[in-house]
Write an enzyme that holds these catalytic residues in place. Structure first.
Site, PDB file in Angstrom:
ATOM      1  N   GLY A 270      -3.031  -1.507  14.079  1.00 12.89           N
ATOM      2  CA  GLY A 270      -1.692  -1.373  13.496  1.00 12.89           C
ATOM      3  C   GLY A 270      -1.601  -0.518  12.240  1.00 12.89           C
ATOM      4  O   GLY A 270      -0.493  -0.336  11.698  1.00 12.89           O
TER       5      GLY A 270
ATOM      6  N   LYS B 126      15.135  -6.599   3.099  1.00 16.45           N
ATOM      7  CA  LYS B 126      15.546  -5.621   4.126  1.00 16.45           C
ATOM      8  C   LYS B 126      16.980  -5.853   4.644  1.00 16.45           C
ATOM      9  O   LYS B 126      17.707  -4.897   4.878  1.00 16.45           O
ATOM     10  CB  LYS B 126      14.569  -5.638   5.301  1.00 16.45           C
ATOM     11  CG  LYS B 126      13.197  -5.046   4.961  1.00 16.45           C
ATOM     12  CD  LYS B 126      12.292  -5.048   6.181  1.00 16.45           C
ATOM     13  CE  LYS B 126      10.939  -4.447   5.841  1.00 16.45           C
ATOM     14  NZ  LYS B 126      10.088  -4.303   7.020  1.00 16.45           N
TER      15      LYS B 126
ATOM     16  N   GLY C 102      10.684 -10.910  12.069  1.00 14.66           N
ATOM     17  CA  GLY C 102      11.354  -9.713  11.568  1.00 14.66           C
ATOM     18  C   GLY C 102      10.782  -8.426  12.134  1.00 14.66           C
ATOM     19  O   GLY C 102      11.523  -7.532  12.565  1.00 14.66           O
TER      20      GLY C 102
ATOM     21  N   ASN D 230      14.619  -0.379   5.871  1.00 17.31           N
ATOM     22  CA  ASN D 230      13.403  -0.296   5.045  1.00 17.31           C
ATOM     23  C   ASN D 230      13.328   1.026   4.281  1.00 17.31           C
ATOM     24  O   ASN D 230      12.381   1.246   3.528  1.00 17.31           O
ATOM     25  CB  ASN D 230      12.129  -0.499   5.886  1.00 17.31           C
ATOM     26  CG  ASN D 230      11.788   0.708   6.742  1.00 17.31           C
ATOM     27  OD1 ASN D 230      12.608   1.614   6.929  1.00 17.31           O
ATOM     28  ND2 ASN D 230      10.581   0.747   7.257  1.00 17.31           N
TER      29      ASN D 230
ATOM     30  N   ASP E 259      10.380   1.399  10.941  1.00 11.99           N
ATOM     31  CA  ASP E 259       9.255   0.654  11.528  1.00 11.99           C
ATOM     32  C   ASP E 259       9.046   1.013  13.006  1.00 11.99           C
ATOM     33  O   ASP E 259       7.914   1.154  13.471  1.00 11.99           O
ATOM     34  CB  ASP E 259       9.478  -0.864  11.401  1.00 11.99           C
ATOM     35  CG  ASP E 259       9.144  -1.375  10.012  1.00 11.99           C
ATOM     36  OD1 ASP E 259       8.354  -0.718   9.308  1.00 11.99           O
ATOM     37  OD2 ASP E 259       9.663  -2.441   9.630  1.00 11.99           O
TER      38      ASP E 259
ATOM     39  N   ARG F 164       0.832  -1.217   0.000  1.00 10.54           N
ATOM     40  CA  ARG F 164       0.000   0.000   0.000  1.00 10.54           C
ATOM     41  C   ARG F 164       0.862   1.260   0.000  1.00 10.54           C
ATOM     42  O   ARG F 164       0.346   2.377   0.017  1.00 10.54           O
ATOM     43  CB  ARG F 164      -0.934  -0.003   1.201  1.00 10.54           C
ATOM     44  CG  ARG F 164      -1.906  -1.161   1.100  1.00 10.54           C
ATOM     45  CD  ARG F 164      -3.194  -0.993   1.824  1.00 10.54           C
ATOM     46  NE  ARG F 164      -4.145  -1.954   1.298  1.00 10.54           N
ATOM     47  CZ  ARG F 164      -4.157  -3.259   1.619  1.00 10.54           C
ATOM     48  NH1 ARG F 164      -3.274  -3.747   2.453  1.00 10.54           N
ATOM     49  NH2 ARG F 164      -5.048  -4.063   1.087  1.00 10.54           N
TER      50      ARG F 164
HETATM   51  P1  NAP Z   1       7.669 -13.355  10.578  1.00 12.79           P
HETATM   52  O1  NAP Z   1       9.101 -12.905  10.572  1.00 12.79           O
HETATM   53  O2  NAP Z   1       7.260 -14.469   9.675  1.00 12.79           O
HETATM   54  O3  NAP Z   1       7.308 -13.761  12.105  1.00 12.79           O
HETATM   55  C1  NAP Z   1       6.095 -14.357  12.413  1.00 12.79           C
HETATM   56  C2  NAP Z   1       5.945 -14.522  13.921  1.00 12.79           C
HETATM   57  O4  NAP Z   1       4.633 -15.045  14.168  1.00 12.79           O
HETATM   58  C3  NAP Z   1       6.928 -15.475  14.575  1.00 12.79           C
HETATM   59  O5  NAP Z   1       7.219 -15.021  15.859  1.00 12.79           O
HETATM   60  C4  NAP Z   1       6.124 -16.782  14.609  1.00 12.79           C
HETATM   61  O6  NAP Z   1       6.538 -17.675  15.631  1.00 12.79           O
HETATM   62  C5  NAP Z   1       4.753 -16.250  14.952  1.00 12.79           C
HETATM   63  N1  NAP Z   1       3.656 -17.145  14.569  1.00 12.79           N
HETATM   64  C6  NAP Z   1       3.199 -17.401  13.321  1.00 12.79           C
HETATM   65  N2  NAP Z   1       2.144 -18.242  13.378  1.00 12.79           N
HETATM   66  C7  NAP Z   1       1.941 -18.538  14.696  1.00 12.79           C
HETATM   67  C8  NAP Z   1       1.013 -19.358  15.396  1.00 12.79           C
HETATM   68  N3  NAP Z   1       0.074 -20.053  14.745  1.00 12.79           N
HETATM   69  N4  NAP Z   1       1.082 -19.411  16.745  1.00 12.79           N
HETATM   70  C9  NAP Z   1       2.026 -18.699  17.399  1.00 12.79           C
HETATM   71  N5  NAP Z   1       2.943 -17.915  16.803  1.00 12.79           N
HETATM   72  C10 NAP Z   1       2.889 -17.827  15.452  1.00 12.79           C
HETATM   73  O7  NAP Z   1       6.681 -12.163  10.236  1.00 12.79           O
HETATM   74  P2  NAP Z   1       6.969 -10.583  10.392  1.00 12.79           P
HETATM   75  O8  NAP Z   1       7.709 -10.088   9.198  1.00 12.79           O
HETATM   76  O9  NAP Z   1       7.554 -10.341  11.736  1.00 12.79           O
HETATM   77  O10 NAP Z   1       5.490  -9.977  10.294  1.00 12.79           O
HETATM   78  C11 NAP Z   1       4.497 -10.282  11.270  1.00 12.79           C
HETATM   79  C12 NAP Z   1       3.232  -9.479  10.989  1.00 12.79           C
HETATM   80  O11 NAP Z   1       3.491  -8.091  11.171  1.00 12.79           O
HETATM   81  C13 NAP Z   1       2.723  -9.596   9.546  1.00 12.79           C
HETATM   82  O12 NAP Z   1       1.334  -9.840   9.603  1.00 12.79           O
HETATM   83  C14 NAP Z   1       2.983  -8.243   8.931  1.00 12.79           C
HETATM   84  O13 NAP Z   1       2.009  -7.889   7.968  1.00 12.79           O
HETATM   85  C15 NAP Z   1       2.886  -7.338  10.141  1.00 12.79           C
HETATM   86  N6  NAP Z   1       3.634  -6.060   9.983  1.00 12.79           N
HETATM   87  C16 NAP Z   1       2.960  -4.881  10.128  1.00 12.79           C
HETATM   88  C17 NAP Z   1       3.635  -3.675   9.997  1.00 12.79           C
HETATM   89  C18 NAP Z   1       2.895  -2.364  10.146  1.00 12.79           C
HETATM   90  O14 NAP Z   1       3.404  -1.348   9.636  1.00 12.79           O
HETATM   91  N7  NAP Z   1       1.756  -2.318  10.807  1.00 12.79           N
HETATM   92  C19 NAP Z   1       5.023  -3.669   9.738  1.00 12.79           C
HETATM   93  C20 NAP Z   1       5.687  -4.897   9.608  1.00 12.79           C
HETATM   94  C21 NAP Z   1       4.976  -6.096   9.724  1.00 12.79           C
HETATM   95  P3  NAP Z   1       7.724 -18.726  15.378  1.00 12.79           P
HETATM   96  O15 NAP Z   1       9.017 -17.967  15.561  1.00 12.79           O
HETATM   97  O16 NAP Z   1       7.516 -19.773  16.400  1.00 12.79           O
HETATM   98  O17 NAP Z   1       7.556 -19.252  13.968  1.00 12.79           O
END
Ligand code: NAP
Length: 285
Positions: free
Chosen positions: A248, A75, A139, A96, A111, A23
């Site tokens: 968020g 990143k 991440g 980023n 972020d 977006r």
């Molecule tokens: P990521 O690196 O894939 O990390 C995912 C995290 O979720 C890990 O800690 C993982 O645990 C946990 N997880 C996934 N499924 C789970 C489940 N069923 N039960 C328990 N824990 C679970 O993802 P990311 O890049 O950090 O992004 C995470 C979210 O943040 C995304 O939805 C993204 O869209 C959002 N985000 C938003 C913004 C914003 O500006 N608002 C910015 C960045 C990201 P494990 O380590 O055990 O796998």
């Protein structure tokens, strides 16, 4: 080496793989239009093996771009290939936001800035607590941990399904950051003033978790960095339990502003009009 401003470049990009759901073009092109700036912001789909070439082209000052945003999966590589990174990106090992200055590629990570600005706007005083609980160690969690620590919260408890990943973040971000598995959640919520979900739990189509927020401080706030849906299942639970909640979307909007200022020379404002624009886009797609 030419600076992009010297070459007359007026454009910026967001680069990712895939990129079509970003977006960022909507947000930046809205600001360009609002402030009457003659420039553009484009999405560039670039595969990992082609990312270094994009960085070289930016650095060559071929006149096209002043800089841009970087998203998954680039990143870390953006941080490695940049010439100068600020302390925030340095500690995260990920960038980023990139911009050209005197022929060099500069990098930061906005972020954490976006996360704080969203809470500052929607729940002022959020950092006046001795304890924060952060669910997730992926991440996005890194920038949140860093930001919460730098705002002075005394104890930060990172709770993650895979405890070893939480431990890596505790090692990286210092002694105020503690690592736990999911089973510790109830205990660490005791007396916490801030709860942040950084996991994909509660996203459209994803599974959820039941959380009892009652051990938290009376004026605690619960926030989720997932913004699709706007009210995630965790936020809905917290609201039902009488907790203050912050979605968020504001993090996404605020993290964009510093980059826009670097490329186009003006710090744009995040307001309700922009928020509604993105919400409408989310409803359409
Ligand atoms: P990521 O690196 O894939 O990390 C995912 C995290 O979720 C890990 O800690 C993982 O645990 C946990 N997880 C996934 N499924 C789970 C489940 N069923 N039960 C328990 N824990 C679970 O993802 P990311 O890049 O950090 O992004 C995470 C979210 O943040 C995304 O939805 C993204 O869209 C959002 N985000 C938003 C913004 C914003 O500006 N608002 C910015 C960045 C990201 P494990 O380590 O055990 O796998």
């Amino acid at each position: 080496m030419p600076d992009s401003r010297e070459t007359g470049a007026t454009d910026a990009f967001v680069v990712g793989w895939p990129i079509k759901h970003s977006r960022s073009p909507l947000i930046h092109n809205h600001w360009l239009h609002r402030y009457g700036i003659d420039g553009s912001y484009r999405a560039e789909a670039v595969a990992p093996e082609d990312f270094a070439a994009l960085m070289s082209s930016l650095k060559s000052g071929d006149g096209r771009y002043r800089g841009g945003n970087v998203t998954i999966p680039h990143k870390e590589r953006a941080f490695e290939l940049a010439d100068r990174s600020d302390a925030v990106a340095e500690e995260l090992g990920a960038a980023n936001t990139l911009w050209l200055e005197e022929g060099l590629i500069h990098a930061t990570n906005t972020d954490g800035f976006g996360f704080c600005a969203n809470l500052d706007e929607r729940h002022p005083g959020w950092a006046d607590t001795g304890r924060a609980v952060i669910l997730g160690a992926g991440g996005a969690s890194r920038a949140v941990i860093q930001a919460v620590r730098d705002r002075g919260v005394g104890e930060i408890h990172v709770v993650n399904r895979t405890q070893a990943r939480a431990q890596q973040l505790s090692d990286r971000f210092g002694p105020r950051v503690h690592a736990h598995g999911l089973e510790a959640l109830k205990e660490v919520l005791q007396g916490a003033g801030l709860f942040v979900n950084t996991t994909s739990i509660g996203m459209v189509g994803a599974e959820t978790m039941q959380i009892d927020f009652s051990p938290m401080e009376g004026d605690a706030v619960v926030t989720d960095i997932v913004y699709a849906p706007l009210k995630t299942t965790l936020l809905a639970q917290a609201e039902e339990q009488g907790r203050a909640i912050v979605d968020g979307l504001g993090m996404l909007l605020h993290q964009a502003a510093p980059g826009f200022e670097k490329w186009f020379g003006l710090l744009p404002s995040v307001d309700e009009e922009l928020r509604q624009l993105v919400i409408e886009d989310m409803e359409e797609h």
